[in-house]
Design a protein around this motif. Structure first.
Motif, PDB file in Angstrom:
ATOM      1  N   UNK A 237       2.641  12.262  -2.729  1.00  0.00           N
ATOM      2  CA  UNK A 237       2.047  13.383  -3.462  1.00  0.00           C
ATOM      3  C   UNK A 237       0.529  13.368  -3.297  1.00  0.00           C
ATOM      4  N   UNK A 238      -0.082  12.198  -3.582  1.00  0.00           N
ATOM      5  CA  UNK A 238      -1.543  12.135  -3.516  1.00  0.00           C
ATOM      6  C   UNK A 238      -1.978  10.700  -3.222  1.00  0.00           C
ATOM      7  N   UNK A 239      -2.449  10.463  -2.005  1.00  0.00           N
ATOM      8  CA  UNK A 239      -2.856   9.098  -1.662  1.00  0.00           C
ATOM      9  C   UNK A 239      -4.245   8.768  -2.218  1.00  0.00           C
ATOM     10  N   UNK A 240      -4.887   9.756  -2.818  1.00  0.00           N
ATOM     11  CA  UNK A 240      -6.224   9.536  -3.363  1.00  0.00           C
ATOM     12  C   UNK A 240      -6.298   8.367  -4.331  1.00  0.00           C
ATOM     13  N   UNK A 241      -5.177   8.102  -5.012  1.00  0.00           N
ATOM     14  CA  UNK A 241      -5.169   7.013  -5.994  1.00  0.00           C
ATOM     15  C   UNK A 241      -4.864   5.648  -5.374  1.00  0.00           C
ATOM     16  N   UNK A 242      -4.356   5.650  -4.160  1.00  0.00           N
ATOM     17  CA  UNK A 242      -3.894   4.403  -3.532  1.00  0.00           C
ATOM     18  C   UNK A 242      -5.046   3.411  -3.367  1.00  0.00           C
ATOM     19  N   UNK A 243      -4.739   2.149  -3.648  1.00  0.00           N
ATOM     20  CA  UNK A 243      -5.772   1.107  -3.554  1.00  0.00           C
ATOM     21  C   UNK A 243      -6.323   0.977  -2.138  1.00  0.00           C
ATOM     22  N   UNK A 244      -5.491   1.301  -1.170  1.00  0.00           N
ATOM     23  CA  UNK A 244      -5.925   1.200   0.216  1.00  0.00           C
ATOM     24  C   UNK A 244      -7.005   2.239   0.511  1.00  0.00           C
ATOM     25  N   UNK A 245      -6.948   3.348  -0.213  1.00  0.00           N
ATOM     26  CA  UNK A 245      -7.856   4.448   0.022  1.00  0.00           C
ATOM     27  C   UNK A 245      -9.160   4.219  -0.737  1.00  0.00           C
ATOM     28  N   UNK A 246      -9.001   3.900  -2.039  1.00  0.00           N
ATOM     29  CA  UNK A 246     -10.174   3.766  -2.894  1.00  0.00           C
ATOM     30  C   UNK A 246     -10.907   2.446  -2.687  1.00  0.00           C
ATOM     31  N   UNK A 247     -10.123   1.351  -2.712  1.00  0.00           N
ATOM     32  CA  UNK A 247     -10.767   0.031  -2.685  1.00  0.00           C
ATOM     33  C   UNK A 247     -10.664  -0.642  -1.329  1.00  0.00           C
ATOM     34  N   UNK A 248     -10.009   0.018  -0.396  1.00  0.00           N
ATOM     35  CA  UNK A 248      -9.773  -0.555   0.941  1.00  0.00           C
ATOM     36  C   UNK A 248      -9.045  -1.906   0.852  1.00  0.00           C
ATOM     37  N   UNK A 249      -8.204  -2.022  -0.184  1.00  0.00           N
ATOM     38  CA  UNK A 249      -7.408  -3.242  -0.331  1.00  0.00           C
ATOM     39  C   UNK A 249      -6.162  -3.099   0.536  1.00  0.00           C
ATOM     40  N   UNK A 250      -5.744  -4.173   1.165  1.00  0.00           N
ATOM     41  CA  UNK A 250      -4.510  -4.115   1.933  1.00  0.00           C
ATOM     42  C   UNK A 250      -3.365  -4.455   0.987  1.00  0.00           C
ATOM     43  N   UNK A 251      -2.836  -3.438   0.342  1.00  0.00           N
ATOM     44  CA  UNK A 251      -1.726  -3.606  -0.589  1.00  0.00           C
ATOM     45  C   UNK A 251      -0.470  -3.091   0.103  1.00  0.00           C
ATOM     46  N   UNK A 252       0.616  -3.887   0.062  1.00  0.00           N
ATOM     47  CA  UNK A 252       1.849  -3.457   0.730  1.00  0.00           C
ATOM     48  C   UNK A 252       3.049  -3.490  -0.212  1.00  0.00           C
ATOM     49  N   UNK A 253       2.770  -3.424  -1.522  1.00  0.00           N
ATOM     50  CA  UNK A 253       3.844  -3.561  -2.521  1.00  0.00           C
ATOM     51  C   UNK A 253       4.980  -2.568  -2.279  1.00  0.00           C
ATOM     52  N   UNK A 254       4.655  -1.305  -2.001  1.00  0.00           N
ATOM     53  CA  UNK A 254       5.705  -0.288  -1.818  1.00  0.00           C
ATOM     54  C   UNK A 254       6.563  -0.597  -0.600  1.00  0.00           C
ATOM     55  N   UNK A 255       5.896  -0.955   0.493  1.00  0.00           N
ATOM     56  CA  UNK A 255       6.621  -1.219   1.736  1.00  0.00           C
ATOM     57  C   UNK A 255       7.489  -2.480   1.624  1.00  0.00           C
ATOM     58  N   UNK A 256       6.923  -3.482   0.942  1.00  0.00           N
ATOM     59  CA  UNK A 256       7.608  -4.766   0.798  1.00  0.00           C
ATOM     60  C   UNK A 256       8.937  -4.650   0.046  1.00  0.00           C
ATOM     61  N   UNK A 257       9.023  -3.687  -0.852  1.00  0.00           N
ATOM     62  CA  UNK A 257      10.214  -3.574  -1.684  1.00  0.00           C
ATOM     63  C   UNK A 257      11.130  -2.440  -1.255  1.00  0.00           C
ATOM     64  N   UNK A 258      10.977  -2.031  -0.010  1.00  0.00           N
ATOM     65  CA  UNK A 258      11.865  -1.021   0.563  1.00  0.00           C
ATOM     66  C   UNK A 258      12.732  -1.689   1.628  1.00  0.00           C
ATOM     67  N   UNK A 259      14.000  -1.995   1.312  1.00  0.00           N
ATOM     68  CA  UNK A 259      14.819  -2.725   2.292  1.00  0.00           C
ATOM     69  C   UNK A 259      15.348  -1.851   3.418  1.00  0.00           C
ATOM     70  N   UNK A 260      15.202  -0.531   3.326  1.00  0.00           N
ATOM     71  CA  UNK A 260      15.723   0.333   4.389  1.00  0.00           C
ATOM     72  C   UNK A 260      14.610   0.832   5.312  1.00  0.00           C
ATOM     73  N   UNK A 261      13.415   0.257   5.166  1.00  0.00           N
ATOM     74  CA  UNK A 261      12.275   0.590   6.040  1.00  0.00           C
ATOM     75  C   UNK A 261      11.903   2.065   6.039  1.00  0.00           C
ATOM     76  N   UNK A 262      12.018   2.699   4.892  1.00  0.00           N
ATOM     77  CA  UNK A 262      11.620   4.110   4.791  1.00  0.00           C
ATOM     78  C   UNK A 262      10.103   4.228   4.702  1.00  0.00           C
ATOM     79  N   UNK A 263       9.436   3.120   4.333  1.00  0.00           N
ATOM     80  CA  UNK A 263       7.979   3.123   4.208  1.00  0.00           C
ATOM     81  C   UNK A 263       7.388   2.180   5.252  1.00  0.00           C
ATOM     82  N   UNK A 264       6.353   2.652   5.926  1.00  0.00           N
ATOM     83  CA  UNK A 264       5.678   1.810   6.924  1.00  0.00           C
ATOM     84  C   UNK A 264       4.180   2.051   6.841  1.00  0.00           C
TER      85      UNK A 264
END
Lengths: 378, 154, 121
Positions: free
Chosen positions: B122-149
């Motif tokens: 919906x809006x990546x503006x809030x994502x830590x990767x966008x705002x803080x340039x943090x490499x956060x992979x929480x969403x991808x890590x907890x997707x066992x069907x690889x829908x997120x990359x």
């Protein structure tokens, strides 16, 4: 508009519907709603299109001529419909089965012979969470995110990585097993009984494998741990039920992970009606019935061929909102409503919590009306 | 999702350096990370490479869908479990009673939301990767069907 | 020689069935739709098994149990047990239901639910 999803026994009650947009429901639940008008059943007698009253009349005639009837399914029916089905069963002296293997454990929960709890309590308090023989990521997709491992709860504020410990037991590396990462363990086993005994030994200070010892160490950190058992576990428990119950009382609580929407409602309904659960497959093999009423179920899509082949030889009355493999083989098809979408009522969630449905549409015919009409016709 | 190798195979493989990269392989890598544009490879626009160029363009369509944070969602692989929504640290912080507690996200413009059974950005503006340039992979890590990359991990 | 190579590829495996969420979502929609076949007429084997016996992802295979057989699409994934074959629960897995199944390459087309239904009567 808020909706209660009837896609599985999670009965998620936080679904928002705005026209043709469904928010928060998983692929199964959203599909149930969005594809409601696809492949609908029509009233049929011997494959010929009829009006619904004639179909009900024909069903009554068949039942009057039957020697031994079985009522099968009812997992997608409301508690209200199940209650009427029980009355009908008594009237016909019919056998009743929903096809779920959780009957024994469900009855033990109802009799309070095995400690169980609610999903809200799991969210608020549970530390070690077992998924034993169930791939909930597929069968009940929101189970872990909505109720168990992932959400933060009252006493579990620090999130899944610190405040929970996940144990997945399965014969294969399922999608659920892939989620066992940090603070988690996946135990692969082909022998549930052996693993249960190993846990019991370890809990009593005995020798066990590294993974089992690690889990036992984690179990001791909390007084609220829970085992979710699925079909895989139940099938693996041929003679070890007693040992499993002993393990659960050592661990904390047991909650069934039976995806069938109102399966626990079915078990409560037969329990309250005092009707023993039959085994429909055995009845078919032993040729004990000549007529079956199939309600909201498609046994041809779930029963082994050798058994299903016997089913199609019976007088078949199918009550279903949708066309199914079984309805194609039926003598009489009576269309019904999709519970929760087109008709209201109550259902029990997988943890026996009662949930009031919030139908978006109205239907002229639903399981309650059809079963009542049949009952009155007799 | 195309790999740099898939792209490389279709490039002229002459290491002509016209794009500013030393090799075609490194150009392929940067193409996927959106650090280079297809137009930077001049020879590829010669008629003899037309077919290959079209194939690469087709492959890059997925990459184009990637958001500014490098997040790519493949809806076909998503079962709508909502793990990504609930584990997202920003959702937990901004919406503790909703997504943080396992319910459907209640923010008007969340990062991700499950709609019609699949996750949507919906809006990546809030994502830590966008705002803080943090490499956060929480969403991808907890997707066992690889829908997120994430692009940088490909 | 070709026949011999085919023979080598025939493999017997333990059958495990599972509820596949994607399959369920199309079954809930319409069991007589092509999507149902795509998600249900599937047999999944572990990458190690595929490597040992030379199976390719996406190829059509003949799956047999006792005297029954059906053509399914083969998929390779780690969700399958190492020593078994995984089939989503549906009329296909029911039709082939048994402890062990054999898988072999075939030139045939994928079996449809209507073809299976004919065998029930």
């Amino acid at each position: 508009m808020m909706w209660v999803c009837t896609g599985c026994s999670c009965l998620c009650d936080d679904i928002e519907i705005e026209g043709d947009v469904v928010r928060h429901a998983c692929r199964i639940g959203a599909g149930l709603y969005l594809n409601r008008s696809v492949a609908r059943a029509e009233p049929l007698i011997d494959g010929k299109r009829m009006d619904i009253d004639s179909a009900i009349e024909r069903a009554v005639e068949i039942l009057k001529d039957s020697k031994s009837v079985a009522i099968y399914g009812l997992n997608n029916s409301t508690l209200e419909a199940q209650k009427i089905a029980m009355k009908l069963a008594k009237k016909l002296s019919a056998y009743v089965d929903n096809g779920s293997k959780f009957g024994k454990l469900a009855e033990m929960i109802l009799r309070k012979e095995i400690p169980s709890t609610t999903l809200e309590n799991v969210k608020d308090y549970a530390y070690v969470i077992f998924y034993w023989g169930c791939d909930v990521h597929n069968s009940m997709p929101r189970h872990m995110s909505r109720y168990t491992y992932y959400p933060r709860g009252k006493k579990r504020q620090r999130g899944y990585e610190e405040d929970r410990f996940l144990v997945v037991v399965d014969v294969r590396r399922s999608h659920t097993a892939m989620l066992a990462k940090k603070n988690a363990v996946f135990i692969k086993t082909d022998d549930d009984g052996k693993l249960i005994r190993e846990f019991l030994t370890a809990l009593n200070g005995g020798i066990a494998s590294g993974d089992v010892l690690r889990v036992v160490k984690e179990l001791k950190k909390s007084d609220f741990n829970v085992v979710f058992g699925g079909g895989g576990l139940i099938e693996g428990l041929s003679n070890e039920l007693e040992e499993f119950v002993k393990l659960v009382s050592n661990v904390g609580y047991f909650v069934p992970a039976d995806y069938r929407t109102n399966s626990m409602g079915f078990f409560k309904s037969i329990f309250e009606a005092g009707i023993p659960k039959a085994n429909f497959e055995d009845l078919l093999i032993d040729e004990k019935v000549d007529t079956a009423i199939i309600v909201g179920s498609d046994p041809l899509n779930s029963m082994p061929f050798e058994v299903a082949k016997r089913l199609v030889k019976l007088n078949l009355i199918v009550i279903d909102p949708k066309v199914s493999f079984t309805s194609k083989m039926a003598d009489v098809v009576i269309p019904s409503a999709i519970s929760g979408v087109e008709c209201g009522g109550k259902m029990l969630r997988s943890d026996f919590v009662e949930v009031e449905l919030k139908p978006i549409f109205k239907s002229e015919f639903d399981d309650v009306k059809v079963l009542k009409s049949i009952s009155e016709g007799l | 999702m195309p790999s740099p190798m898939d792209i490389y195979k279709l490039l002229p493989k002459t290491n002509c350096k016209l794009c500013g990269e030393q090799t075609c392989m490194s150009f392929a890598f940067k193409l996927i990370k959106k650090e280079k544009k297809l137009e930077d490879c001049k020879p590829l626009f010669e008629p003899e490479f037309e077919e290959q160029r079209k194939k690469i363009e087709e492959m890059l369509k997925v990459v184009e869908k990637a958001t500014e944070t490098g997040l790519v969602v493949n809806e076909d692989l998503c079962i709508g479990c909502g793990n990504c929504i609930v584990v997202c640290p920003v959702h937990v912080y901004e919406d503790p009673e909703g997504a943080g507690s396992g319910f459907g996200v209640r923010l008007e413009n969340p990062i991700l939301r499950v709609e019609n059974g699949v996750v949507r950005v919906v809006d990546v503006g809030l994502c830590r990767r966008y705002k803080e340039k943090t490499i956060c992979v929480a969403c991808r890590e907890n997707c066992p069907t690889s829908a997120i990359a994430f692009l940088e991990e490909l | 020689m070709l026949r011999f190579a085919k023979y080598l590829k025939k493999v017997e495996l333990k059958l495990v069935t599972y509820r596949d969420g994607f399959q369920v979502s199309v079954a809930v929609k319409d069991k007589f739709d092509d999507e149902f076949v795509e998600k249900s007429a599937v047999v999944i084997i572990h990458p190690d098994t595929a490597k040992t016996f030379g199976f390719k992802d996406g190829q059509i295979v003949k799956v047999s149990s006792y005297e029954r057989c059906a053509n399914l699409r083969l998929k390779i994934s780690e969700i399958a047990p190492e020593n078994g074959a995984l089939i989503p629960k549906s009329i296909y897995s029911c039709y082939l239901y048994s402890d062990r199944i054999t898988i072999e390459p075939t030139d045939g087309e994928i079996t449809t639910p209507n073809e299976l239904l004919e065998r029930y009567t």
